[in-house]
Structures are given as C-alpha cells and as structure tokens.
Design a protein around this motif. Structure first.
Motif, PDB file in Angstrom:
ATOM      1  N   SER A 181       0.851  -1.194   0.000  1.00 27.42           N
ATOM      2  CA  SER A 181       0.000   0.000   0.000  1.00 27.42           C
ATOM      3  C   SER A 181       0.885   1.241   0.000  1.00 27.42           C
ATOM      4  CB  SER A 181      -0.897   0.009   1.236  1.00 27.42           C
ATOM      5  OG  SER A 181      -0.125   0.223   2.402  1.00 27.42           O
ATOM      6  N   PRO A 182       0.317   2.416  -0.331  1.00 25.19           N
ATOM      7  CA  PRO A 182       1.112   3.647  -0.306  1.00 25.19           C
ATOM      8  C   PRO A 182       1.692   3.956   1.066  1.00 25.19           C
ATOM      9  CG  PRO A 182      -0.914   3.992  -1.530  1.00 25.19           C
ATOM     10  CD  PRO A 182      -1.033   2.643  -0.882  1.00 25.19           C
ATOM     11  N   THR A 183       0.988   3.547   2.134  1.00 22.83           N
ATOM     12  CA  THR A 183       1.496   3.819   3.486  1.00 22.83           C
ATOM     13  C   THR A 183       2.607   2.844   3.883  1.00 22.83           C
ATOM     14  OG1 THR A 183      -0.295   2.473   4.383  1.00 22.83           O
ATOM     15  CG2 THR A 183      -0.646   4.862   4.275  1.00 22.83           C
ATOM     16  N   GLU A 184       2.599   1.651   3.319  1.00 23.67           N
ATOM     17  CA  GLU A 184       3.656   0.669   3.555  1.00 23.67           C
ATOM     18  C   GLU A 184       4.124   0.129   2.204  1.00 23.67           C
ATOM     19  OE1 GLU A 184       2.691  -2.348   6.346  1.00 23.67           O
ATOM     20  OE2 GLU A 184       1.977  -0.958   7.865  1.00 23.67           O
ATOM     21  N   ASP A 215       1.882   3.954  -6.561  1.00 24.03           N
ATOM     22  CA  ASP A 215       2.425   4.554  -5.342  1.00 24.03           C
ATOM     23  C   ASP A 215       2.703   3.549  -4.237  1.00 24.03           C
ATOM     24  OD1 ASP A 215      -0.184   3.964  -4.713  1.00 24.03           O
ATOM     25  OD2 ASP A 215      -0.819   6.036  -4.367  1.00 24.03           O
ATOM     26  N   TRP A 216       2.432   2.277  -4.488  1.00 22.14           N
ATOM     27  CA  TRP A 216       2.788   1.250  -3.497  1.00 22.14           C
ATOM     28  C   TRP A 216       4.166   0.641  -3.770  1.00 22.14           C
ATOM     29  CZ3 TRP A 216       3.294  -3.462  -5.955  1.00 22.14           C
ATOM     30  CH2 TRP A 216       2.582  -3.643  -7.155  1.00 22.14           C
ATOM     31  N   GLU A 259       8.187   1.831  -4.001  1.00 17.11           N
ATOM     32  CA  GLU A 259       9.156   2.897  -3.745  1.00 17.11           C
ATOM     33  C   GLU A 259      10.526   2.439  -4.212  1.00 17.11           C
ATOM     34  OE1 GLU A 259      10.946   5.580  -0.052  1.00 17.11           O
ATOM     35  OE2 GLU A 259       9.338   4.139   0.319  1.00 17.11           O
ATOM     36  N   LYS A 292       7.864  18.810   4.492  1.00 19.94           N
ATOM     37  CA  LYS A 292       8.297  17.774   5.434  1.00 19.94           C
ATOM     38  C   LYS A 292       8.905  18.397   6.685  1.00 19.94           C
ATOM     39  CE  LYS A 292      11.332  13.838   6.027  1.00 19.94           C
ATOM     40  NZ  LYS A 292      12.571  13.169   5.593  1.00 19.94           N
TER      41      LYS A 292
END
Length: 390
Positions: free
Chosen positions: A30-33, A59-60, A62, A379
């Motif tokens: 997932s995008p968060t992980e 976006d999943w 990186e 950020k």
C-alpha cells in the motif's frame, strides 16, 4: 529486439506498467507501507529519472537509490591523496572526467589543475599508458576507479605495461567491489529493502554467481538489469513476480549483454593483478571489509601508493552534506538540507551532485526542482509541528 528505439517503445512500456499495477492485490502493498526496491547502479537511477519511470509506477512501489556510483562513494581523504599525487612536479596525473570535480578537503582535481598541476582527462587507462610512452622523463599516474566493470581494462593495461617494461607508469588504485557493499546494505539495522535490481555492467564481468548470496542468505529476489527504460520496467515486474510466486532467485534480464558466467578473460586478468584489501573506506558507508582491491606484490612497481608517500588521512564530509544517508537509502536526495540550494552541479558539496551517475544529480537534472524543494519544506514543517506537539 535489436535497436535502441525498441527498448524505449511507449506501447510496450504501457503493457509492462499494466502488469505491474495488476500485482498489487496479490502482493498486498500500500502507499502507506510501500514495497521497497533498490536499484544498485547509478546508471539505473539516471534512466529512472530521465524517462520518468518513477512517475509511471504505482504509489505502493518505492524505488531506493543505492550506492552504485564509484565516484560518489570515494571518500574525501582519497580525493586529497589524488591532489597530493597530482601536485608532484614530475607527475602527469590522468583521470576519467567525472572524477575531476569531486571535492576534497582542500580542492578538487579540477581546482588543482587550475593551480598548475598537470592533470589530464583520459577515456581509458591505455590513454595513460600512451602518455607514459611519450613522456619517459615524467611519472604518469592513472586514477584507477570503478567497480568490477572497469577493473579488467585497468588490469590488462598493467599487464601491457609489464610486457613493454614501461617504468614510468603506475596506478592509484581505488577500484571497489559490489558484493561486500550489497552485503553491508543488507546487514544495516534500518534496512527494509524487499528486492534488488542488480548492476548489468558489473554482471557482464562477474556473471550471476556472486549475487546468489542475496537469495540464499537473505531471501531477497534480485534481477540483473539493463539500462534502457524497458529493461528497468521488465526487471521491476520480474522482482514483483518472484515476490508473488514466493520465489527467491537470481534472474538475468540483461542476458543479451551479461552472460551467466561473466567474462573469464577479464576475471583472469583481474585476479593476476589485484587482490582484496582487508578493508576500504566508503563515503557515507564507512569501512567495509574486503570491499576494495589493491595491487599484488608482483606488480608493486606499478603501484603509486608504494612509489609515493601519501597522507592517507580520513576526512569527514561537511556536516550539512547528507551524502551518506542518501547512499544508504535512508533519505531521498531532495530531503538533504543543502540539496538544490548550497549544493548544485555548479557548486557541489558532495560527490552525489558531481558524478554523472549520482542520485542527487539525477534528481536535480531530471526532477522538478521547485516541487522537490517544496516537498522538503513541507516535510520540515510537519516534523517541526510534531516536535512542538511532543
């Protein structure tokens, strides 16, 4: 496929992207992980940015940019040693062009040349040997730099110098090896890489066998990868397919150039001339055991480190420069405090902004600079707000 345009075909790229997107539900990222894939080689990093591959990916996924740029990992102290050698009055110092602007603690080779040192850019070590033949009254030193890709040409040049009994030619040997570096990354406590894109040109020399420890000891898939956009996309799909199938092997996407057994004549020349150093200092990664090579005793007369006294001092990078964190994949180049401001290709503070294969140069030259700087500022504001709340 035979022609370079075929490796940049938009329709084939779209099909590969569709296949990659289709694997999300199976892989459960997932995008968060996100799934983290490291491309080791700086040549891969530049292809990724030049052709916008990162923007094509879901976006999943990186992409983490590894330390596979030999100029980028050269510590500042070794640059100072280069300058020391180059400033000897009887020396002609020769180097590849991308090493000229790497900053040392006092100056770069380019600055030393401006100050009067006889420093010449060459395209191969054979060019340096030719200079030694033409200038028998001068000592000609070749700055030997690079991974296993460039080691065979250096070793063969030394063997040629031996055959001709050329006495005024030597190397300042800074060749480094790939496998110990990948192992150091895998052993890092904050490492969470899920798979690797292995360097294609190194594999052209060493073959597939040296990378098998990644699958056997660390259970990570690894794919030897070419340098065109479709090479990168296909290799990413191959890594994801391994994860989907719960396989873990060394696969060779770049078989058209990199044979499974590598280059035996090149490996033979390397083993004749070089042996492993006990340890070698890397910029940002520290000392890594057996990660560099030196010249065997039989070829000591061609070793500049033995012919000349060198300071050989360890010097830390400027505190504001975060090349080390970028090299280890801990931060992205745009997250560095000086990226795009104090550190640019015109005024580089670190080697990652100098080299044509450096990750920072790739982001600067092919990314949206204003957008990246805005992301860094956002950020920073988020982190400041969290600290204030705590």
């Amino acid at each position: 496929m035979k022609y370079v345009d075929e490796f940049r075909d938009p329709e084939k790229a779209r099909k590969l992207i569709d296949r990659i997107h289709a694997l999300q539900d199976v892989i459960n990222a997932s995008p968060t992980e996100p799934l983290q894939l490291m491309e080791f080689c700086g040549g891969h990093t530049h292809t990724i940015f030049r052709y916008g591959i990162e923007q094509m990916l879901p976006d999943w996924i990186e992409l983490v940019h590894g330390p596979g740029c030999p100029v980028c990992v050269l510590p500042m102290g070794r640059v100072d040693d280069c300058v020391e050698l180059a400033e000897h009055p009887d020396v002609i110092f020769t180097t590849f062009g991308d090493a000229m602007r790497v900053p040392g603690s006092r100056k770069s080779l380019l600055q030393a040349r401006a100050d009067g040192a006889d420093i010449r850019m060459v395209y191969s070590p054979l060019d340096a040997l030719a200079l030694a033949r033409k200038n028998p009254d001068r000592q000609v030193i070749f700055f030997a730099l690079g991974f296993e890709t460039t080691m065979p040409s250096t070793a063969l040049t030394v063997l040629q110098a031996e055959a001709e009994d050329i006495k005024n030619f030597s190397l300042f040997c800074n060749h480094i090896t790939t496998v110990p570096t990948i192992k150091a990354i895998l052993d890092s406590p904050d490492m969470r890489i899920d798979g690797f894109l292995a360097p294609g040109h190194v594999s052209m020399v060493v073959g597939e066998q040296p990378f098998k420890f990644v699958t056997h000891n660390y259970a990570k898939p690894i794919v030897i990868t070419g340098f065109e956009p479709l090479d990168i996309l296909q290799s990413i799909w191959m890594v994801l397919q391994q994860l989907t199938d719960r396989r873990c092997v060394v696969e060779n996407q770049y078989a058209r150039i990199a044979p499974p057994s590598g280059n035996p004549p090149g490996l033979d020349a390397m083993s004749k001339v070089f042996e492993l150093r006990e340890f070698f200092e890397w910029r940002g990664l520290g000392s890594i055991d057996h990660s560099g090579v030196k010249m065997r005793d039989a070829y000591a007369r061609f070793d500049a480190e033995r012919k000349f006294a060198l300071p050989n001092i360890k010097i830390a990078d400027p505190k504001s420069c975060q090349c080390g964190e970028v090299l280890k994949g801990v931060i992205r180049p745009w997250e560095c405090k000086v990226f795009g401001d104090a550190c640019t290709p015109e005024t580089p503070m670190g080697a990652l902004m100098v080299s044509s294969e450096g990750a920072c140069a790739a982001y600067y030259n092919f990314g949206n600079l204003l957008e990246l700087l805005a992301k860094r500022e956002q950020k920073h504001q988020t982190e400041t707000a969290k600290e204030s709340a705590a």
